[in-house]
Design a protein around this motif. Structure first.
Motif, PDB file in Angstrom:
ATOM      1  N   ARG A 456       0.828  -1.202   0.000  1.00 45.45           N
ATOM      2  CA  ARG A 456       0.000   0.000   0.000  1.00 45.45           C
ATOM      3  C   ARG A 456       0.871   1.263   0.000  1.00 45.45           C
ATOM      4  NH1 ARG A 456      -1.526   3.005   4.018  1.00 45.45           N
ATOM      5  NH2 ARG A 456      -0.936   1.452   5.574  1.00 45.45           N
ATOM      6  N   GLN A 485       4.892  -4.437 -11.215  1.00 42.05           N
ATOM      7  CA  GLN A 485       3.929  -5.530 -11.082  1.00 42.05           C
ATOM      8  C   GLN A 485       4.592  -6.836 -10.658  1.00 42.05           C
ATOM      9  OE1 GLN A 485       2.136  -4.690 -15.047  1.00 42.05           O
ATOM     10  NE2 GLN A 485       0.199  -4.733 -13.970  1.00 42.05           N
ATOM     11  N   CYS A 488       5.505  -6.435  -7.073  1.00 40.81           N
ATOM     12  CA  CYS A 488       4.241  -6.483  -6.324  1.00 40.81           C
ATOM     13  C   CYS A 488       3.785  -7.938  -6.166  1.00 40.81           C
ATOM     14  CB  CYS A 488       3.186  -5.697  -7.099  1.00 40.81           C
ATOM     15  SG  CYS A 488       2.062  -4.801  -6.052  1.00 40.81           S
ATOM     16  N   TYR A 492       3.149  -9.822  -2.578  1.00 39.73           N
ATOM     17  CA  TYR A 492       1.896 -10.505  -2.232  1.00 39.73           C
ATOM     18  C   TYR A 492       2.148 -11.989  -1.945  1.00 39.73           C
ATOM     19  CZ  TYR A 492      -1.232  -6.626  -3.485  1.00 39.73           C
ATOM     20  OH  TYR A 492      -1.919  -5.445  -3.523  1.00 39.73           O
ATOM     21  N   GLN A 497      -0.808 -13.758   0.093  1.00 40.01           N
ATOM     22  CA  GLN A 497      -2.008 -13.314  -0.630  1.00 40.01           C
ATOM     23  C   GLN A 497      -1.895 -13.797  -2.080  1.00 40.01           C
ATOM     24  OE1 GLN A 497      -2.531  -9.082  -0.033  1.00 40.01           O
ATOM     25  NE2 GLN A 497      -2.046  -9.239   2.146  1.00 40.01           N
ATOM     26  N   ASP A 500      -3.998 -12.107  -5.111  1.00 37.31           N
ATOM     27  CA  ASP A 500      -3.470 -10.814  -5.556  1.00 37.31           C
ATOM     28  C   ASP A 500      -2.164 -10.989  -6.329  1.00 37.31           C
ATOM     29  OD1 ASP A 500      -5.391  -8.869  -4.381  1.00 37.31           O
ATOM     30  OD2 ASP A 500      -4.743  -9.792  -2.511  1.00 37.31           O
ATOM     31  N   SER A 501      -1.333 -11.912  -5.876  1.00 36.00           N
ATOM     32  CA  SER A 501      -0.078 -12.171  -6.580  1.00 36.00           C
ATOM     33  C   SER A 501      -0.338 -12.722  -7.976  1.00 36.00           C
ATOM     34  CB  SER A 501       0.768 -13.151  -5.773  1.00 36.00           C
ATOM     35  OG  SER A 501       2.002 -13.383  -6.408  1.00 36.00           O
ATOM     36  N   ARG A 503      -2.973 -12.289  -9.764  1.00 37.23           N
ATOM     37  CA  ARG A 503      -3.540 -11.220 -10.591  1.00 37.23           C
ATOM     38  C   ARG A 503      -2.427 -10.424 -11.264  1.00 37.23           C
ATOM     39  NH1 ARG A 503      -8.335  -7.561 -10.257  1.00 37.23           N
ATOM     40  NH2 ARG A 503      -7.718  -5.622 -11.248  1.00 37.23           N
ATOM     41  N   LYS A 504      -1.389 -10.090 -10.501  1.00 41.64           N
ATOM     42  CA  LYS A 504      -0.270  -9.330 -11.066  1.00 41.64           C
ATOM     43  C   LYS A 504       0.461 -10.160 -12.126  1.00 41.64           C
ATOM     44  CE  LYS A 504      -1.090  -5.727  -8.903  1.00 41.64           C
ATOM     45  NZ  LYS A 504      -1.690  -4.660  -9.712  1.00 41.64           N
ATOM     46  N   GLU A 604     -17.686 -12.367  -5.151  1.00 37.32           N
ATOM     47  CA  GLU A 604     -16.608 -11.723  -5.897  1.00 37.32           C
ATOM     48  C   GLU A 604     -17.155 -10.759  -6.948  1.00 37.32           C
ATOM     49  OE1 GLU A 604     -13.576 -11.697  -5.281  1.00 37.32           O
ATOM     50  OE2 GLU A 604     -13.275 -13.383  -3.916  1.00 37.32           O
ATOM     51  N   PRO A 637      -9.025 -11.902  -7.658  1.00 38.83           N
ATOM     52  CA  PRO A 637      -8.078 -12.683  -6.841  1.00 38.83           C
ATOM     53  C   PRO A 637      -8.671 -13.955  -6.255  1.00 38.83           C
ATOM     54  CG  PRO A 637      -7.828 -10.339  -6.386  1.00 38.83           C
ATOM     55  CD  PRO A 637      -9.008 -10.471  -7.299  1.00 38.83           C
TER      56      PRO A 637
END
Length: 865
Positions: A456, A485, A488, A492, A497, A500-501, A503-504, A604, A637
């Motif tokens: 964040r 990315q 990031c 994650y 997480q 989220d990881s 997704r990147k 979701e 995610p």
């Protein structure tokens, strides 16, 4: 349908032509109005229905578009317009194979339609269907022999198929038809492209003759001389090549490649010969930097010290911050490292005593700043692994000049190498406050925040340079900022997480897909502008695009996570998880799981809708259509981390690596891990054979070999052709087929390497859980005599201890951390746990081991930096 009913009267036929014009001019509303007029009287006219669907597709109404186009096609299957429109629709959805089929069907009913042929050729070169591309270009050449693009496209189709002779014949015939002007850049580019084809045909003598013949017509004189020098060297005409490169050096004395090519042309083999030629070039170009730097790569001993001394003093006198980066390549030689340290220590002593770099040399009378000597020595000791001494030196430099931004960047890098990511980002934040307009410092600070798992805060740091009104994460995705990315994704992953990881990782994968699709616009542009050499380079770059390191990083993280999710699937997080499933029969349990999945999916989707609404509010007057069509809206995610086929997703990321990164051993180790879980013994063996060719002593490869032998003994006990092949290959590849003996031999040969000891301990525990204590002793020995005893490798041992594979007790983990904390006092991974009362919001994101132990890293390399 009766073909007569598909023929329009003159009035409606004129309206239909206006629909085509409206589509070309993007007047979509007018086009729909005219289509409505035709369909009122002829509701089953196929081509009008198809055109209406095409226009609706342009307006974003995809489902209606497909319905109208399919209805039009059913009404008139023999219409080339309907098939062409259907192909355009498929092409807009990136379904290129389906679009090619549609275009081929269209050509059955109108074989000489130029537009369809052009569209087909674009798709064929996009999909690298080179044989089909050649046929289509030949058809276009037949229909339009006077157009330049017809000649060029047809010649290039043969060039890409490596039929150089035919390509050259076509190019030469085309060249003869060109009207030459005094300065014709396009004609010059055609000649250089023609020369490229000749060189690739390996006819070097003809290529040189071609350059000499058309020298006056080639506008790019630098490229002409570079090609000439290259050809002279390959033909063995070294003296002429040296003259060419001397001329190029005179033109640009800072081009490093010219000097290296001159060395090759002169046939320099000894150090003395090289140093002599560089002395001559230094006198000729006294202000050039390259002839002063390159001799440092060759000289040794006193000769090196004699050259290095003035080079370092000049740079320190001028205050060149990247001096260490400039000469870091010399650190591969320990003798050169000793000379550098001796010189820099002497400079520091002289500056402290006299204020000058050298007492006897009158050339440097002006006092040099001690600042840059301290900064260099700090980087020097950090590179050699002495972080404490490096920090003492950089703190002295900061006390001298606390406003120099480069010092804070160096301090951050030292702390990062020492494992203190919190201190690293604090140093970079201090640098960022000194110059808030410096984008590089901002990016570096964000990078260090991500290494500390503060996602964040990193996003907030980047938001200072992203577009207003859009979240920084979204804007960085739009700009394809892949370094952010991938880092990031790693952060994650370390935080556990996984959604989220992933997704990147998928966003990075989509960037590469977009880059591949973006080449579509260049197929016609490059031929029209005659940038033919650049076009060929573009095609070849696109073919190996996913060998880029950003894709490698994203794919590695994604495969690691998918393997973890396969081994330990996440439960569906719904409100019904409290239901006791022990007494349910299989049918009821299946219904319950289905219901839970649907509930999770609805939850979701609701989150995505809420986020869309929030984004619309923040954008204000932004275009809502663009928002609804964002490519990442389906990358939820929760959905990604609960995929039903994690191994299939892992293979999606692995396949490009197998084709384009086969020279990396990690590619084959990841392949082994996937195929082990899919019970594919031959593919496992194939991956291991490829890995053994690259790096037979790799520690992780050893563990994979042990696991394969164990799998062979336990799962393939029965006889059969597959077992016979595996037995034959294993016997040929390995000294023994007994995994325990193989592991003991490996441990005996690699006693002094920490990574090898870790993998030997892993194999020991995997083969026999009784040897757990012995494996613990072997892995946790971090004596000073061990090689590769970096905090990153020691952290891998810690992660293994905390993983489910070993499942160490809290006392064992604590003892090991205390042991490592004494060796690496600044590495946050080995800090003792903080008491709960002192935990702050920020430090809650930083677990004592930097949250790196929240995931199981034992299958492939950890993505941690």
């Amino acid at each position: 349908m009766d073909p007569k009913k598909q023929q329009l009267p003159p009035k409606e036929n004129a309206l239909f032509k206006r629909i085509l014009k409206c589509y070309e001019q993007k007047q979509y509303k007018n086009g729909l109005k005219f289509a409505k007029q035709i369909l009122t009287n002829f509701p089953e006219h196929g081509e009008t229905l198809a055109m209406k669907g095409l226009i609706l597709n342009c307006l974003g109404r995809k489902e209606d578009a497909y319905n109208f186009v399919r209805q039009g096609l059913r009404n008139n299957l023999k219409s080339h317009v309907c098939w062409h429109v259907f192909g355009l629709l498929q092409r807009s959805d990136k379904k290129y194979d389906e679009a090619i089929k549609c275009y081929r069907n269209a050509l059955k009913w109108d074989k000489d339609n130029l537009q369809i042929l052009r569209d087909l050729s674009l798709l064929q070169i996009q999909m690298r269907d080179l044989e089909g591309y050649k046929e289509t270009r030949y058809k276009l050449f037949e229909l339009r022999p006077t157009q330049r693009a017809s000649w060029i496209g047809y010649a290039m189709s043969f060039h890409l198929l490596k039929d150089y002779d035919t390509a050259l014949k076509i190019l030469e015939e085309f060249r003869k038809t060109i009207q030459k002007t005094t300065y014709d850049y396009e004609y010059s580019e055609l000649l250089l492209y023609q020369n490229l084809v000749i060189r690739e045909s390996a006819n070097l003598q003809e290529a040189l003759k071609h350059l000499n013949t058309y020298e006056a017509n080639i506008c790019d004189k630098v490229t002409l001389q570079e090609l000439r020098g290259e050809l002279f060297i390959k033909l063995g005409r070294k003296e002429e090549a040296s003259e060419v490169y001397r001329g190029l050096i005179k033109r640009n004395p800072e081009n490093r490649n010219y000097y290296l090519s001159l060395e090759e042309a002169l046939g320099l083999s000894t150090v003395e010969e090289r140093l002599k030629i560089y002395e001559e070039l230094k006198e000729k170009f006294p202000r050039a930097q390259v002839p002063k730097r390159l001799p440092l790569n060759y000289a040794r001993g006193e000769a090196l010290e004699k050259l290095l001394d003035p080079y370092l003093r000049t740079s320190l006198q001028k205050g060149v911050p990247p001096l260490f980066t400039d000469i870091r390549a010399l650190y591969n030689d320990s003798e050169k490292v000793h000379i550098i340290e001796k010189l820099m220590s002497r400079y520091l002593r002289n500056l402290e005593e006299t204020g000058h770099l050298c007492e006897t040399d009158n050339e440097y009378k002006e006092p040099a700043s001690i600042l840059y000597v301290l900064m260099f020595l700090a980087q020097h000791h950090s590179y050699l692994g002495d972080s404490e001494k490096a920090l003492q030196l950089i703190d002295r430099a900061l006390n001298h000049t606390p406003t120099l931004i480069e010092l804070y960047i160096v301090k951050g890098k030292i702390l990062k190498h020492a494992g203190d990511f919190v201190g690293a980002y604090e140093a970079l934040q201090e640098a960022q406050t000194l110059d808030t307009a410096d984008r590089y410092v901002n990016s570096k600070a964000a990078s260090y925040l991500l290494k500390a798992n503060l996602v964040r805060q990193a996003e907030e740091m980047c938001s200072k340079f992203t577009r207003e009104g859009v979240s920084a994460m979204e804007n960085l995705n739009e700009m394809q900022c892949m370094w952010f990315q991938t880092e990031c994704a790693e952060a994650y992953y370390r935080l556990g997480q996984y959604g989220d990881s992933l997704r990147k990782c998928h966003e990075v994968d989509r960037h590469f897909q977009e880059i591949i699709e973006d080449q579509f616009d260049f197929h016609t542009y490059c031929m029209r502008k005659m940038t033919l050499r650049s076009y060929v380079d573009l095609l070849r770059l696109e073919d190996i695009l996913r060998s880029n390191r950003f894709y490698w990083d994203a794919a590695r993280i994604a495969v690691t996570i998918y393997l973890r999710l396969h081994d330990k699937p996440l439960s569906v997080s719904t409100g019904e998880n409290h239901i006791n499933t022990a007494n349910l029969d299989p049918a009821e349990l299946k219904k319950l799981r289905s219901k839970q999945r649907k509930a999770a999916k609805r939850a979701e989707q609701n989150k995505v809708e809420e986020k869309k609404k929030e984004d619309k509010k923040s954008k204000g007057s932004g275009n809502s259509d663009d928002l609804e069509n964002t490519p990442s809206e389906d990358l939820v995610p929760g959905k990604l981390e609960r995929t039903e086929d994690p191994l299939g997703e892992a293979i999606h990321f692995l396949k490009p690596l197998q084709m384009l990164a086969s020279n990396r051993i990690q590619t084959h180790l990841m392949a082994f891990e996937i195929y082990l879980r899919k019970n594919k013994p031959l593919l496992m063996l194939q991956a291991l054979k490829r890995a053994l060719k690259l790096e037979p002593s790799n520690p992780e490869l050893h563990t994979c070999l042990v696991r394969f032998l164990k799998y062979r003994n336990e799962q393939l006990s029965q006889s059969g052709p597959i077992v016979d092949v595996i037995t034959q290959e294993v016997t040929r590849l390995l000294p023994t087929t007994d995994p325990t003996s193989l592991n003991e031999d490996f441990l005996n040969r690699r006693q002094d390497s920490l990574p090898h000891r870790l993998q030997a301990a892993r194999s020991m525990v995997l083969l026999d859980s009784v040897q757990r204590e012995r494996g613990l002793t072997i892995a946790t020995a971090v004596d000073s005599h061990l090689n590769n005893r970096s905090h990153q490798n020691v952290q891998l041992v810690l992660e293994w201890l905390e993983s489910s594979e070993f499942n160490a007790s809290p006392e064992e983990v604590s003892h090991f951390k205390n042991q490592c904390h004494k060796i690496f006092p600044r590495a946050r991974a080995f800090f003792p746990p903080q008491p709960p009362a002192s935990t702050t919001n920020e430090s809650s994101e930083l677990s004592p081991s930097q949250s790196t132990s929240t995931a199981n890293h034992n299958h492939v390399d950890s993505p941690s930096s």
